[in-house]
Each structure stands twice: as C-alpha cells, then as structure tokens.
Design an enzyme around this catalytic site. Structure first.
Site, PDB file in Angstrom:
ATOM      1  N   HIS A 169      39.531  28.566  47.945  1.00 34.14           N
ATOM      2  CA  HIS A 169      39.717  29.868  48.605  1.00 34.14           C
ATOM      3  C   HIS A 169      38.412  30.292  49.280  1.00 34.14           C
ATOM      4  O   HIS A 169      37.784  31.287  48.905  1.00 34.14           O
ATOM      5  CB  HIS A 169      40.104  30.848  47.491  1.00 34.14           C
ATOM      6  CG  HIS A 169      40.454  32.230  47.890  1.00 34.14           C
ATOM      7  ND1 HIS A 169      39.717  32.996  48.757  1.00 34.14           N
ATOM      8  CD2 HIS A 169      41.486  33.024  47.497  1.00 34.14           C
ATOM      9  CE1 HIS A 169      40.276  34.192  48.873  1.00 34.14           C
ATOM     10  NE2 HIS A 169      41.353  34.235  48.118  1.00 34.14           N
ATOM     11  N   GLU A 273      41.621  29.073  53.696  1.00 36.44           N
ATOM     12  CA  GLU A 273      41.772  28.443  52.382  1.00 36.44           C
ATOM     13  C   GLU A 273      42.634  27.186  52.498  1.00 36.44           C
ATOM     14  O   GLU A 273      43.723  27.244  53.055  1.00 36.44           O
ATOM     15  CB  GLU A 273      42.431  29.445  51.426  1.00 36.44           C
ATOM     16  CG  GLU A 273      41.719  30.794  51.412  1.00 36.44           C
ATOM     17  CD  GLU A 273      42.553  31.890  50.766  1.00 36.44           C
ATOM     18  OE1 GLU A 273      43.291  31.600  49.811  1.00 36.44           O
ATOM     19  OE2 GLU A 273      42.461  33.051  51.225  1.00 36.44           O
TER      20      GLU A 273
HETATM   21  C1  BG6 Z   1      44.159  35.590  49.356  1.00 35.66           C
HETATM   22  C2  BG6 Z   1      45.517  36.216  49.249  1.00 35.66           C
HETATM   23  O1  BG6 Z   1      44.280  34.229  49.164  1.00 35.66           O
HETATM   24  O2  BG6 Z   1      43.312  36.135  48.336  1.00 35.66           O
HETATM   25  C3  BG6 Z   1      45.394  37.731  49.367  1.00 35.66           C
HETATM   26  O3  BG6 Z   1      46.373  35.677  50.257  1.00 35.66           O
HETATM   27  C4  BG6 Z   1      44.417  38.255  48.319  1.00 35.66           C
HETATM   28  O4  BG6 Z   1      46.671  38.321  49.216  1.00 35.66           O
HETATM   29  C5  BG6 Z   1      43.097  37.527  48.447  1.00 35.66           C
HETATM   30  O5  BG6 Z   1      44.229  39.647  48.495  1.00 35.66           O
HETATM   31  C6  BG6 Z   1      42.036  37.931  47.419  1.00 35.66           C
HETATM   32  O6  BG6 Z   1      42.526  37.753  46.135  1.00 35.66           O
HETATM   33  P1  BG6 Z   1      41.680  38.168  44.874  1.00 35.66           P
HETATM   34  O7  BG6 Z   1      42.569  37.938  43.705  1.00 35.66           O
HETATM   35  O8  BG6 Z   1      40.464  37.286  44.846  1.00 35.66           O
HETATM   36  O9  BG6 Z   1      41.295  39.625  45.071  1.00 35.66           O
END
Ligand code: BG6
Length: 301
Positions: A169, A273
């Site tokens: 990510h 990602e």
């Molecule tokens: C992304 C999602 O991968 O991650 C989003 O598609 C999300 O919906 C973002 O808000 C951040 O996620 P997190 O859990 O790290 O706050």
C-alpha cells in the site's frame, strides 16, 4: 536485542538496526545507491530515496506515529491476508493484521548490483491465529538501491487451500496532487469506492480533483506517476498482482484522519497500491506459494 540483530544481520556500509524512542526497532539501510528505513513491526518500509533524487520517492507523514500495534501513516504498509474490511468479521482490523504485528529478520545481504537486501518473516501468535487459522509462512524481502524492489511471499505450509487479499500500500511523494497524473490503467475496469461501490471503466490517464478511492481489477500493468511539479516520473512495475488501488483522501477525509501532516500533507502523497483485492483475491493451494513483487524507480525530466 539490537546488539544481537546487528551482530547477526548488520552489514557495514549498508545496514544497521536502531531502537526508536517508541521502543520499536528500525532497520536503517544506506548504501551508495540509496537509503531506506523499515520498521520491524509490520515489516513496514517507511522511507526510500535513491541517490539520483533530491526528494524522497516514498512519502512518510510528518505526523506519523510509531507505536506498538499501530499502523504507521505513510511508507509501504503490508496489507495481508485481506484487503480493506474483513468480509465477515467487523472487529478484525482493516487491511489485515500483518502491518501491526511483529516480524523477525531472517536474512540480509548484498545483491550483485550493490543493492542491500533484507528479509523478514511474520511472527505468528495466538492473536494472529485467531484471525487466520491457516499454517503458512509470510515473508517480505526488500532490495534497496537505485530502484526499490519488494517481494511479499505467502507459502501455504498446511493441508488445506486458502484465499488471501493483499497489497503493498505504498504512499508516493509527489509535488502536488493537482499536478500529477497516472498512466497505465487506461481502459481498465475499476470499483469506485467513493459514494458507494460501482464498477466503471477508466478513460485516459487518471487526474485528481477530489477524493479518489479506486480498485482497478484484472490489471498487471506498470503504472507511471507523472509529476509536473517535481519534474519526475515514478514507475510502479509489478508481478503477481492483478489489482491496482489508487487513493487520495482529499481535504475532508484527510482532516478526519488527522495524521496526514496538517494542513496540506495529503496534497504531497498519492497511493498507487499493487494488490490482489476483490475480484483478484488469490487462492494459495496447500503446499504452494504465491509471490507479489513490486519494483519502483524514479526518472527526472
Ligand atoms: C486505501 C483504501 O487502500 O487505504 C482506502 O482504498 C483507505 O479506502 C486507505 O482509506 C487508508 O486506509 P487505512 O486503514 O490505512 O487508514
């Protein structure tokens, strides 16, 4: 612990381990080609900057907090063994538990090209087994040089098949969200998560003028972030990944999240990602392994 880690896995001129004020252990990689840092909790790569770039390529929020069992805002969180919300258990953490649990170092070395290699394995516990009762080894290898390569390997060591969702990510450093576009996903179908969830098809390059949260499916394509302000392109190449998630929270969501570097930190990041999510979750048959690989490079223009 730090002394033992440095004795067994430290490499002079490449890799050493330090303890942060939070008590978490950070691997510091610094070689002639580039530098990076990685938190052992979550196997979370936090920073990466090749020598050719004046500005980091991987973004870390200036408000990122290092704390036990908490995910770090920025870098490259490892989402595993599910992506997004768990399909049935609402109390299980979003994006899986891999990013908030302990990993241990299993190997380090120097690649023939001079890049530094570091491998970690997720440490199972009663807590992880409650959420994932399958026998497996999950390893992350990072190779830090003029490019950054990451390999997320899932080995099913049990007698039954299982299905995973996953993502690296990564938050990329950009000049300004209004001055970037992403190529590589033209013509792809995507699930648009803003305002519900609907299937759409990408027309042309992706530009940004509001919250964007999309899971592009059935694509193994390389993506390129074209950054007019920093005058560079970031290439995101991958294999073993058939979804690409493109995410920017925009102002309202960024304010709610509160750890993106107030007031405008969110404008200087973009997540591209490399994933296997939704339609592209992966069945890992008993006795087999599956590997998701990414390789990033930045080219100035
Ligand atoms: C992304 C999602 O991968 O991650 C989003 O598609 C999300 O919906 C973002 O808000 C951040 O996620 P997190 O859990 O790290 O706050």
């Amino acid at each position: 612990m730090i002394t033992a880690l440095n004795t067994q896995f430290g490499i002079k001129g490449h890799l050493d381990f330090i303890e942060d004020a939070s008590g978490l252990v950070i691997a510091k990689i610094d070689n002639v080609q580039g530098s990076a840092s990685l938190c052992l909790q979550g196997a979370h790569l936090m920073t990466w900057q090749p020598r050719s770039q004046k500005i980091p390529v991987v973004w870390l929020s200036k408000d990122a907090k290092l704390a036990s069992e908490k995910s770090i805002r920025g870098g490259a969180p490892v989402c595993w063994p599910w992506f997004g919300a768990h399909p049935t258990e609402s109390t299980f953490p979003g994006h899986g538990y891999a990013r908030t649990v302990a990993w241990r170092v299993i190997e380090s070395g120097i690649e023939p090209c001079g890049a530094t290699r570091l491998s970690l394995r997720l440490v199972e516990s009663n807590k992880t087994r409650e959420q994932w009762p399958h026998e497996c080894n999950v390893d992350l290898t990072v190779i830090v040089g003029e490019t950054l390569r990451m390999e997320l390997n899932t080995e099913n060591t049990g007698d039954n098949d299982f299905v995973i969702g996953e993502a690296l990510h990564t938050y990329f450093q950009i000049g300004d969200i209004g001055a970037v576009s992403v190529n590589g996903l033209e013509g792809c179908e995507y699930w648009d998560k803003v305002g519900g969830s609907s299937l759409k098809r990408q027309q042309g390059a992706i530009g940004f003028s509001g919250e964007t949260d999309r899971v592009y499916i059935n694509t193994a394509a390389e993506c390129v972030i074209h950054d007019e302000k920093l005058k560079r392109r970031i290439h995101v190449a991958k294999s073993g990944s058939f979804s690409t998630v493109v995410w920017t929270p925009w102002v309202e969501k960024a304010n709610k999240m509160g750890d993106l570097g107030q007031p405008d930190g969110w404008r200087e990041m973009l997540c591209v990602e490399s994933a296997n999510a939704l339609d592209n979750q992966v069945k890992v048959a008993a006795g087999t392994r599956h590997t998701l690989i990414v390789e990033y490079r930045a080219v100035s223009f």
